[in-house]
Design an enzyme around this catalytic site. Structure first.
Site, PDB file in Angstrom:
ATOM      1  CG  HIS A 239       8.746   0.439  35.587  1.00  0.00           C
ATOM      2  ND1 HIS A 239       8.998   0.491  34.241  1.00  0.00           N
ATOM      3  CD2 HIS A 239       9.178  -0.781  35.999  1.00  0.00           C
ATOM      4  CE1 HIS A 239       9.570  -0.663  33.853  1.00  0.00           C
ATOM      5  NE2 HIS A 239       9.692  -1.443  34.906  1.00  0.00           N
TER       6      HIS A 239
ATOM      7  CG  HIS B  59       8.228   5.975  31.668  1.00  0.00           C
ATOM      8  ND1 HIS B  59       8.507   4.825  30.979  1.00  0.00           N
ATOM      9  CD2 HIS B  59       8.150   6.945  30.722  1.00  0.00           C
ATOM     10  CE1 HIS B  59       8.591   5.106  29.681  1.00  0.00           C
ATOM     11  NE2 HIS B  59       8.381   6.374  29.501  1.00  0.00           N
TER      12      HIS B  59
ATOM     13  CG  HIS C 181      13.353  -2.132  38.111  1.00  0.00           C
ATOM     14  ND1 HIS C 181      14.217  -2.528  37.119  1.00  0.00           N
ATOM     15  CD2 HIS C 181      12.107  -2.376  37.644  1.00  0.00           C
ATOM     16  CE1 HIS C 181      13.509  -2.985  36.088  1.00  0.00           C
ATOM     17  NE2 HIS C 181      12.223  -2.912  36.394  1.00  0.00           N
ATOM     18  CD  GLU C 182       9.082  -2.779  39.877  1.00  0.00           C
ATOM     19  OE1 GLU C 182       8.391  -2.178  39.032  1.00  0.00           O
ATOM     20  OE2 GLU C 182       9.658  -3.859  39.629  1.00  0.00           O
TER      21      GLU C 182
HETATM   22 ZN    ZN Z   1      10.664  -3.325  35.117  1.00  0.00          ZN
END
Ligand code: ZN
Length: 743
Positions: free
Chosen positions: A530, A533, A526-527
Site C-alpha cells: 500500500h 502505491h 502487505h502494508e
Molecule cells: Zn490492505
C-alpha cells in the site's frame, strides 16, 4: 480534496478509524492548507494547521485540536463560499479550487486521526467524539450545497470543460459523478434527509468502533498455573509474563501469565496451547467482542437500515449497488456471484479438509466425535500440519527479525523499482535531547525513512513506521497516506508524499530483536505494498493519486507484494538467522512451501463467508431486520461452515471493516483483489520476480497511476488482457472445477 465517490463516503466516515484505505481519501495537502487560507497560519498557535508537512506531534494536544478543527472548518467553508460566488467559471476557480478547498480541515483531521489510532487517550477521545458530527456534517454538506453544485454544473457544461484532457478531464468527470451520486439533484427535503442520515451514520460507526475497542481491551485471562502454558512458544510465554507484571497481576516471586485479545496473544494460544481450557477461555473472550455489555447488534441494524434508506434516496435498489456502481464489480449481485462461484469451487476441498481434521483429532485422542469445538480448530490444524509436513512454523521466527525483514522489503522494492531507502534520526518528546535535524514522532518506537528514485536522485516521499502493540494503539495493521503529493507537471510546485505504516507485530523480548512469524512478514509486506502505491504515485492531482482507486482494486498493490515472502530468491535478501546471519536453510524453506497450501480451502471459505454475509446484509437488509443477528448469520452461512459443538456469535459484531471502516458491502474486495494479484504475479513469476523491466511496467501501468484511469484499464495495461480468476484457485492448489473454468 478528493471529491471522487469513495472520498465522499470516506469523508462521511472521517474520524471513525484510520482505515488503511479510506485514510487514503483523507489525504491532505498541508502546504496548500496554509496557502489556500485567507491569512497565513501561525503554526505556534495552530499546531494542527502547521504548514510544515512534518508536524510537531507533542504540540498536538486535545485543546489545540478543538480550537484548530473549528478554525479549519471556517477556513474550508470560506474556500467553498468563494467558489459559490464565481461568476465566470473556469477549471482553476471551480474543479481545482474544490479539490483544494477542504485542505485545512483534511490537514487537521488526518493528524487527529493519526493520534486517535496511534496515541489514544481519554481527553483526546472526548474532543474527537465532540468534533466528529461537525466534521462529517460539513463533508456531507458539500455535495448538497445548491450554489456550489450550480457553479460546478455550469462549468461542466461549458465549451472549455468539454475540451479538457487527461487528469483535468478525469477530475471533472469524477467530481460531477460524485455530486450526482450524493444527491445533488435531489429536491430540498430529500437532500436534508441525506445529510441527516450521513451525520447519524458517522456517529454510529464511531460508537461501534469504540465498543469493539473497549471490549477487546477490557478482556484478559490471567493464570498462575504454569501447566496451562504447555505448547506455547517461549516468546509468547515471555510476553504473557511481561503483560502480567506490567498489569501488577504477578511478581518475581509469584509469576502469572496474562493473555489478551490482541492478535499476538490470541493467535498463538489458539494455534499452539495444549490446554483445552486456555483455548476455550480465549475463544469465550473472542465471543465477548461487541457482545454482552458492549453489544453492537442494535448499532448494526440501525446502520444497515440507514444505509438502505440512503441508497434508495439516491436512486439505487440497495446499498451494495450504490457502493459498487463505480467499482470493478459494478453491482452487489455481480460481487455476490463472484463470491458464490468461488465458494462453489472451493467447497468440496473445504469439506475434505474438515473431515481429515476431525479424523486426525480422533486418531490422536482416541475419542471419536462428529463435531469439533471452535477452540480446537486452529490447534489441531497446527498439529496435523506439523505431522504432515514435519514443519514447525515457529522455527521461521529466528529468520524473521523485523529489521532484516524491513531491509528485505526495501531490497525487493529497490530492485524492482530502482529506489533507495534511507532511515533518518527521530526523537520523541520524553527521550531527552533532540539530535540535530531529527524528525519528531508520537512514540519512541516510531522510525522514519525517506525514499529516493535512483534514476534521477529525486526524493519521492517519506514515511513513519510504528510496528508494535501498546494500549494506546488500535488493533490490526494499516497504511495511512498522511499527505499524497503531486508531480508538478501541471505547473504547480511538486510535492513529495508522506505516509505511515503501522501494525501490532510481535514485540522484541529479552534482549532479542522482534522475531516475526511468517503471517506477520506477509502483513508487513502487505502494508508496504500500500505504501509503495502512495510513494510511487506520479499524478498531477493529489486526489487522483495513490490509493484513491476503486475499492476492489486497492488491495492489488498490497496483496501482490505478499507473494515475495514465498520466493527464495527474494527471501535470500532478508531471511537470515538473527544471530548467525545464515540464510534460511533450503530444507526448512522446502517444508514451509510444502505446508503453504495446507487448509487453503478453509482459509478461502472463511473470507468468502464474511464477504457473503456482508453483501447479503447490504443487498436485502429488510429481509433480515428484526431478527437476531447471530441467527441470521447461521442461516445465511450454513453452507459455508461445518457444524461445531458450540455456535459462535456473528463475526459482524466486531468487524470494524464493515461497520466502522470503508469495507461496507466491500469485504468481497479482498478475494477479488486476490484473484487479480494471483493473476498479475504470474507475469513476475514468468519473467523474473526481481526483473526490473516487469517492475517498471507494473510501476508505469499501475502503481504510479492512482485513479487517473478506470481500474480495469490499469490492469489491462499491465497484463495485456482482462483478469483470469482461476489463477487464484490454481495458486491455492485447488482444482478448478469444469463448471467454473468454463465461465
Ligand atoms: Zn490492505
Amino acid at each position: 480534496m478528493n471529491l471522487t465517490t469513495p472520498s465522499l463516503l470516506a469523508c462521511l466516515m472521517l474520524g471513525l478509524s484510520y482505515n488503511p484505505v479510506f485514510a487514503a481519501d483523507v489525504a491532505n495537502n498541508s502546504k496548500a492548507a496554509a496557502g489556500s487560507a485567507a491569512t497565513a497560519i501561525d503554526a505556534a498557535k495552530h499546531p494542527f494547521l502547521d504548514p510544515n508537512q512534518l508536524p510537531s506531534w507533542s504540540k498536538l494536544t486535545p485543546e489545540k485540536l478543538e480550537q484548530d478543527a473549528l478554525l479549519a472548518l471556517e477556513l474550508s467553508q470560506a474556500n467553498l463560499d468563494k467558489i459559490c460566488s464565481v461568476t465566470s467559471p473556469d477549471f482553476e476557480n471551480t474543479i481545482s479550487a474544490l479539490e483544494l478547498a477542504v485542505d485545512p480541515l483534511e490537514t487537521v483531521w488526518s493528524r487527529a486521526m493519526t493520534l486517535d489510532s496511534l496515541s489514544d487517550n481519554a481527553e483526546q477521545r472526548k474532543v474527537i467524539a465532540k468534533l466528529t458530527p461537525k466534521v462529517s456534517a460539513f463533508f456531507a454538506s458539500i455535495s448538497l450545497n445548491d450554489k456550489l453544485w450550480a457553479v460546478i454544473k455550469r462549468y461542466s457544461q461549458s465549451e472549455q470543460a468539454k475540451a479538457l484532457q487527461g487528469e483535468q478531464q478525469r477530475l471533472l468527470q469524477l467530481t460531477v459523478d460524485s455530486f450526482k451520486n450524493n444527491g445533488a439533484d435531489l429536491p430540498a427535503e430529500k437532500k436534508q434527509r441525506v445529510a441527516q442520515i450521513q451525520a447519524r451514520l458517522a456517529t454510529l460507526s464511531k460508537d461501534f468502533q469504540q465498543k469493539v475497542k473497549d471490549s477487546t481491551n477490557e478482556w484478559e485471562y490471567v493464570t498462575s498455573d504454569a501447566s496451562m502454558l504447555e505448547g506455547l512458544p517461549e516468546a509468547v510465554k515471555a510476553q504473557a509474563l511481561a503483560e502480567a507484571l506490567a498489569a501488577k497481576k504477578a511478581s518475581e516471586k509469584a509469576p502469572a501469565w496474562r493473555f489478551t485479545q490482541q492478535f499476538t496473544s490470541y493467535g498463538p494460544v489458539m494455534q499452539f496451547a495444549k490446554s483445552d481450557e486456555l483455548r476455550k477461555q480465549m475463544w469465550l473472550g473472542r465471543c465477548s467482542i461487541g457482545n454482552g455489555k458492549y453489544d453492537t447488534e442494535k448499532i448494526i441494524w440501525e446502520i444497515l437500515s440507514l444505509r438502505s434508506e440512503l441508497a434508495k434516496l439516491l436512486g439505487y435498489a440497495n446499498f451494495a449497488d450504490f457502493k459498487l456502481h463505480d467499482r470493478m464489480a459494478g453491482s452487489g449481485s455481480k460481487a455476490l456471484a463472484f463470491i458464490e462461484d468461488m465458494h462453489a469451487a472451493v467447497r468440496p476441498a473445504f469439506l475434505k479438509e474438515m473431515t481429515e481434521l476431525s479424523s486426525y483429532k480422533a486418531k490422536k485422542t482416541g475419542v471419536v466425535s462428529d463435531k469439533l469445538s471452535p477452540w480446537e480448530l486452529a490447534y489441531w490444524s497446527e498439529q496435523q500440519r506439523k505431522e504432515l509436513f514435519d514443519f514447525d512454523s515457529e522455527q521461521l521466527r529466528e529468520y524473521y527479525a523485523i529489521d532484516n525483514v524491513m531491509q528485505g522489503v526495501f531490497g525487493v522494492a529497490s530492485k524492482l523499482y530502482d529506489l533507495r531507502f534511507e532511515e533518518l534520526p527521530t526523537f520523541y518528546k520524553t527521550r531527552g535531547d533532540k539530535p540535530a535535524d531529527a524528525v519528531e514522532t508520537w512514540h519512541e518506537e516510531v522510525k522514519f525513512y525517506a525514499v529516493y528514485d535512483n534514476k534521477n536522485g529525486k526524493l519521492l516521499g517519506r514515511f513513519y513506521t510504528d510496528w508494535h502493540p501498546r494500549q494506546s494503539k488500535r488493533g490490526g495493521a494499516w497504511m495511512s497516506p498522511l499527505d499524497v503529493g503531486h508531480n508538478g507537471k501541471d505547473g504547480r510546485a511538486a510535492k513529495q508524499h508522506l505516509a505511515i505504516i503501522a501494525g501490532n507485530l510481535t514485540k522484541p523480548l529479552e534482549g532479542k530483536p522482534a522475531l516475526l512469524d511468517h503471517r506477520e512478514v506477509e502483513t508487513l509486506f502487505h502494508e508496504f505494498g500500500h505504501l509503495l502505491h502512495v510513494l510511487l504515485s506520479d499524478t498531477e492531482r493529489s486526489s487522483l493519486g495513490g490509493t484513491s482507486v476503486a475499492w476492489d482494486f486497492v488491495e492489488l498493490p498490497s496483496q501482490i507484494l505478499e507473494n515475495w515472502t514465498w520466493e527464495k530468491e527474494a527471501m535470500d535478501l532478508y531471511a537470515k538467522h538473527y544471530k548467525s546471519g545464515e540464510l534460511m536453510p533450503a530444507a526448512l524453506y522446502k517444508k514451509m512451501l510444502a505446508a503453504r497450501n495446507f487448509q487453503s480451502a478453509n482459509q478461502a471459505i472463511r473470507q468468502c463467508a464474511v464477504a457473503k454475509f456482508d453483501l447479503e446484509l447490504h443487498i436485502q437488509p429488510e429481509k433480515f431486520a428484526g431478527r437476531s443477528l447471530d441467527e441470521v448469520d447461521r442461516e445465511v452461512l450454513q453452507a459455508y461452515r461445518v457444524p461445531l459443538t458450540q455456535e459462535q456469535p456473528s463475526t459482524m459484531r466486531g468487524l470494524n471493516h464493515v461497520f466502522a471502516g470503508g469495507y461496507s458491502a466491500g469485504y468481497y474486495s479482498y478475494k477479488w483483489a486476490e484473484a487479480l494479484d494471483a493473476d498479475a504475479f504470474g507475469k513476475f513469476k514468468q519473467e523474473g520476480i526481481l526483473n526490473p523491466q516487469v517492475g517498471e511496467k507494473f510501476r508505469q501501468s499501475v502503481l504510479s497511476k492512482g485513479n487517473t484511469k478506470p481500474a480495469m484499464q490499469l490492469f489491462v495495461d499491465f497484463m495485456g488482457r482482462e483478469p483470469d480468476k482461476n489463477a487464484l484457485l490454481k495458486r491455492s492448489g485447488i482444482e478448478v472445477p469444469d463448471a467454473v473454468s468454463a465461465k
